[in-house]
Design a protein around this motif. Structure first.
Motif, PDB file in Angstrom:
ATOM      1  N   PRO A  89       0.840  -1.210   0.000  1.00  0.00           N
ATOM      2  CA  PRO A  89       0.000   0.000   0.000  1.00  0.00           C
ATOM      3  C   PRO A  89       0.867   1.250   0.000  1.00  0.00           C
ATOM      4  N   LYS A  90       0.260   2.347  -0.407  1.00  0.00           N
ATOM      5  CA  LYS A  90       0.994   3.614  -0.403  1.00  0.00           C
ATOM      6  C   LYS A  90       1.201   4.094   1.028  1.00  0.00           C
ATOM      7  N   THR A  91       2.340   4.687   1.278  1.00  0.00           N
ATOM      8  CA  THR A  91       2.657   5.245   2.596  1.00  0.00           C
ATOM      9  C   THR A  91       2.262   6.715   2.616  1.00  0.00           C
ATOM     10  N   PRO A  92       2.085   7.305   3.811  1.00  0.00           N
ATOM     11  CA  PRO A  92       1.641   8.702   3.885  1.00  0.00           C
ATOM     12  C   PRO A  92       2.506   9.681   3.094  1.00  0.00           C
ATOM     13  N   ILE A  93       3.826   9.423   3.036  1.00  0.00           N
ATOM     14  CA  ILE A  93       4.695  10.384   2.362  1.00  0.00           C
ATOM     15  C   ILE A  93       4.386  10.479   0.874  1.00  0.00           C
ATOM     16  N   GLN A  94       3.798   9.420   0.313  1.00  0.00           N
ATOM     17  CA  GLN A  94       3.480   9.430  -1.109  1.00  0.00           C
ATOM     18  C   GLN A  94       2.253  10.288  -1.419  1.00  0.00           C
ATOM     19  N   PHE A  95       1.501  10.648  -0.402  1.00  0.00           N
ATOM     20  CA  PHE A  95       0.349  11.518  -0.599  1.00  0.00           C
ATOM     21  C   PHE A  95       0.678  12.987  -0.332  1.00  0.00           C
ATOM     22  N   MET A  96       1.885  13.256   0.126  1.00  0.00           N
ATOM     23  CA  MET A  96       2.266  14.615   0.478  1.00  0.00           C
ATOM     24  C   MET A  96       2.715  15.395  -0.749  1.00  0.00           C
ATOM     25  N   GLU A  97       2.311  16.648  -0.789  1.00  0.00           N
ATOM     26  CA  GLU A  97       2.764  17.556  -1.826  1.00  0.00           C
ATOM     27  C   GLU A  97       3.683  18.589  -1.193  1.00  0.00           C
ATOM     28  N   PRO A  98       4.836  18.854  -1.783  1.00  0.00           N
ATOM     29  CA  PRO A  98       5.740  19.861  -1.207  1.00  0.00           C
ATOM     30  C   PRO A  98       5.125  21.243  -1.261  1.00  0.00           C
ATOM     31  N   ARG A  99       5.342  22.019  -0.204  1.00  0.00           N
ATOM     32  CA  ARG A  99       4.859  23.386  -0.181  1.00  0.00           C
ATOM     33  C   ARG A  99       5.641  24.246  -1.169  1.00  0.00           C
ATOM     34  N   PRO A 100       4.990  25.227  -1.766  1.00  0.00           N
ATOM     35  CA  PRO A 100       5.749  26.182  -2.575  1.00  0.00           C
ATOM     36  C   PRO A 100       6.766  26.919  -1.706  1.00  0.00           C
ATOM     37  N   ASN A 159       5.111  30.957   3.882  1.00  0.00           N
ATOM     38  CA  ASN A 159       4.891  31.181   2.456  1.00  0.00           C
ATOM     39  C   ASN A 159       3.451  31.597   2.153  1.00  0.00           C
ATOM     40  N   SER A 160       2.811  32.256   3.121  1.00  0.00           N
ATOM     41  CA  SER A 160       1.434  32.748   2.976  1.00  0.00           C
ATOM     42  C   SER A 160       0.437  31.607   2.762  1.00  0.00           C
ATOM     43  N   TYR A 161       0.709  30.487   3.403  1.00  0.00           N
ATOM     44  CA  TYR A 161      -0.243  29.387   3.481  1.00  0.00           C
ATOM     45  C   TYR A 161      -0.763  29.324   4.912  1.00  0.00           C
ATOM     46  N   ALA A 162      -2.046  28.992   5.060  1.00  0.00           N
ATOM     47  CA  ALA A 162      -2.642  28.824   6.389  1.00  0.00           C
ATOM     48  C   ALA A 162      -3.452  27.536   6.410  1.00  0.00           C
ATOM     49  N   ASP A 163      -3.169  26.680   7.384  1.00  0.00           N
ATOM     50  CA  ASP A 163      -3.933  25.452   7.586  1.00  0.00           C
ATOM     51  C   ASP A 163      -4.776  25.622   8.836  1.00  0.00           C
ATOM     52  N   ILE A 164      -6.084  25.485   8.678  1.00  0.00           N
ATOM     53  CA  ILE A 164      -7.007  25.626   9.800  1.00  0.00           C
ATOM     54  C   ILE A 164      -7.672  24.277  10.038  1.00  0.00           C
ATOM     55  N   LEU A 165      -7.465  23.730  11.225  1.00  0.00           N
ATOM     56  CA  LEU A 165      -8.015  22.426  11.587  1.00  0.00           C
ATOM     57  C   LEU A 165      -9.021  22.629  12.714  1.00  0.00           C
ATOM     58  N   ALA A 166     -10.259  22.252  12.463  1.00  0.00           N
ATOM     59  CA  ALA A 166     -11.312  22.420  13.463  1.00  0.00           C
ATOM     60  C   ALA A 166     -11.957  21.066  13.759  1.00  0.00           C
ATOM     61  N   VAL A 167     -12.410  20.913  14.997  1.00  0.00           N
ATOM     62  CA  VAL A 167     -13.090  19.676  15.384  1.00  0.00           C
ATOM     63  C   VAL A 167     -14.500  19.645  14.809  1.00  0.00           C
ATOM     64  N   GLU A 168     -15.208  20.755  14.913  1.00  0.00           N
ATOM     65  CA  GLU A 168     -16.547  20.892  14.341  1.00  0.00           C
ATOM     66  C   GLU A 168     -16.667  22.280  13.721  1.00  0.00           C
TER      67      GLU A 168
END
Length: 209
Positions: free
Chosen positions: A58-69, A149-158
């Protein structure tokens, strides 16, 4: 004897630290480090083939990652936002003008070029601004990660779009939990009632603000 050895070690550590500081070599941010996803996790694949040689690994998590600009040399005009819930992705690589999040320290506006930040989020209003269009959500809790690099990741529970919340139900819930808080007899009952009051108070403020 011990004092002489300790003095030498301390002097050597101070000298090395001073030399490193003088070199002013900036360690790259994690978002600046490129990720090679072409080969995947070779150790995992090798171990898999030993156990199940007739089945593709199976694919590993790193194979689903995209490098940030990379971090731009000039201030970008847009902020790229990912807004994710445990069960859905509300925004994916959305380019917006600004995001305002309910941090535990107060409402925090995030613009392009914002300094790298990690902020804990509390129940409150999250708004996404793009021109004259403003999308509003009520979130329960989570974290906001602002990258250089002007990226924002917002993680919310609900998270719920604000226009889908019934004001009458909010008022009823606030009244019920306020009554429970006044009649609570144990610390557990008081804590549960206080959480209900805080969340419904935040809901009410988001609706009326």
């Amino acid at each position: 004897m011990f004092r002489q050895v300790a003095h030498r070690l301390l002097t050597r550590s101070t000298t090395n630290y001073t030399t490193a500081a003088a070199a002013t070599i900036r360690r790259p941010y994690s978002t600046d480090v490129s990720v090679d996803t072409s080969s995947g996790d070779s150790d995992f694949v090798e171990a898999w083939n030993k156990v199940a040689p007739n089945i593709d690994p199976p694919k590993t998590p790193i194979q689903f990652m995209e490098p940030r600009p990379p971090t731009p040399s000039t201030l970008p005009s847009k902020l790229t936002v990912n807004f994710v819930l445990p069960y859905a992705s509300e925004l994916s690589k959305a380019e917006v003008d600004m995001v305002i999040v309910p941090a535990t320290t107060g409402q925090m506006g995030i613009l392009p070029g914002h300094v790298p930040t990690i902020a804990e989020l509390k129940p409150g209003l999250l708004s996404v601004h793009e021109g004259n269009d403003v999308k509003k959500y009520f979130i329960s809790s989570g974290f906001a990660f602002v990258h250089p690099n002007s990226y924002a990741d917002i993680l919310a529970v609900e998270a719920v779009p604000l226009d889908r919340i019934d004001p009458a139900q909010v008022q009823k819930g606030l009244s019920d939990f306020t009554q429970k808080l006044s009649s609570a007899s144990t610390d557990l009952d008081k804590a549960e009632a206080q959480i209900g009051v805080d969340v419904h108070s935040a809901l009410n403020s988001a609706l009326t603000g």
